[in-house]
Design a protein around this motif. Sequence first.
Motif, mmCIF file in Angstrom:
data_model
loop_
_atom_site.group_PDB
_atom_site.id
_atom_site.type_symbol
_atom_site.label_atom_id
_atom_site.label_comp_id
_atom_site.label_asym_id
_atom_site.label_seq_id
_atom_site.Cartn_x
_atom_site.Cartn_y
_atom_site.Cartn_z
ATOM 1 N N GLN A 116 6.236 12.245 -1.971
ATOM 2 C CA GLN A 116 5.861 13.497 -2.614
ATOM 3 C C GLN A 116 5.748 13.349 -4.145
ATOM 4 N N PRO A 117 4.819 14.100 -4.761
ATOM 5 C CA PRO A 117 4.599 13.993 -6.211
ATOM 6 C C PRO A 117 5.852 14.209 -7.046
ATOM 7 N N HIS A 118 6.684 15.178 -6.675
ATOM 8 C CA HIS A 118 7.856 15.437 -7.506
ATOM 9 C C HIS A 118 8.896 14.308 -7.392
ATOM 10 N N ILE A 119 8.908 13.600 -6.255
ATOM 11 C CA ILE A 119 9.793 12.442 -6.123
ATOM 12 C C ILE A 119 9.346 11.334 -7.084
ATOM 13 N N ASN A 120 8.048 11.099 -7.136
ATOM 14 C CA ASN A 120 7.513 10.098 -8.061
ATOM 15 C C ASN A 120 7.750 10.506 -9.511
ATOM 16 N N PHE A 140 0.822 -1.213 0.000
ATOM 17 C CA PHE A 140 0.000 0.000 0.000
ATOM 18 C C PHE A 140 0.860 1.268 0.000
ATOM 19 N N ARG A 141 2.077 1.186 0.541
ATOM 20 C CA ARG A 141 2.920 2.383 0.618
ATOM 21 C C ARG A 141 3.254 2.943 -0.763
ATOM 22 N N TRP A 142 3.076 2.144 -1.800
ATOM 23 C CA TRP A 142 3.407 2.576 -3.157
ATOM 24 C C TRP A 142 2.245 3.234 -3.889
ATOM 25 N N ARG A 143 1.125 3.458 -3.253
ATOM 26 C CA ARG A 143 -0.091 3.875 -3.962
ATOM 27 C C ARG A 143 0.119 5.131 -4.813
ATOM 28 N N ASN A 144 0.861 6.120 -4.312
ATOM 29 C CA ASN A 144 1.049 7.364 -5.073
ATOM 30 C C ASN A 144 1.927 7.133 -6.303
#
Length: 282
Positions: free
Chosen positions: A262-266, A86-90
């Motif tokens: 965070q979005p920018h990390i992804n 679940f930690r990978w959802r983003n």
Amino acid sequence: MNKLIPKIYGQYFNFLALFSKRRAALATFEVFSKVRKGRVLPQQKTYLEEAKDQILEIENHTIQTYQWSGKRETVLLVHGWESNTFRWRNLIAKLKDADYNIVAFDAPGHGNSSGKNLHLPLYINCIQAMVDEYAPAHVIAHSFGGMALLFNEYLRPSDYIEKMVTIGSPSEFRELLGHYQKLVGFNNRVLSAFEDYIRERFGMEVDNFSSSKFVANNHKKGLLLHDRLDILAPFHASEKVHAHWKGSRFIKTKGLGHSMHQPHINEYIVHFLEDKPIIEKH
């Protein structure tokens, strides 16, 4: 009370070592490898249930795998200690938008997989089983999962894997063991017994469980992400790995914490997979 309990364990290990160093080592290892969190929480259940793929049998464990189908290369996700898929959802959302085929699994003692304990050699065997089953082109790992990924690649270089990403990962098992000794308070007699047990059971010295050593001959492309203020995995761990991994890029952040959702990390990660320029935000 939370500070007292570890010290009670330490005194127990010290007492055992007076009579049997092996019994002390077994008890110390059992507590060290015990998983206390990471099972599926109620708010995580629906998300994971919808993506369940198959169950793999690995070293007497049932390992739950997940898949989000896509037309591009397969990306394997490897979570960290006391976590689950679940930690990978983003990141999964970003990878789905890019149409990657995404696979993941819960480690022993975590998520929907069986067991109560996890150690590095067991985790690398789970990773290898996933590589054999799904032939991923890319692997992304967080924290302890990153150490396991690099160890497995060191022992069994994959013909499938092209790129690897680690996020907030430790490097030296000696450091982890030192933190454990300080937290619990066991003496050097117990430490020596623990090291003997690791050598006997796994055929390696404690000091050789080192990501910086694992990557010395790794010629694949790597991306390392680590926050300078990470309080769970030391920032210098990724610095050391980067210094020894010729094909790696190191992105340093400050104030994003250990999880780095965070979005920018992804976005950095997806750009790395796609060979696009990564413009760091400061």
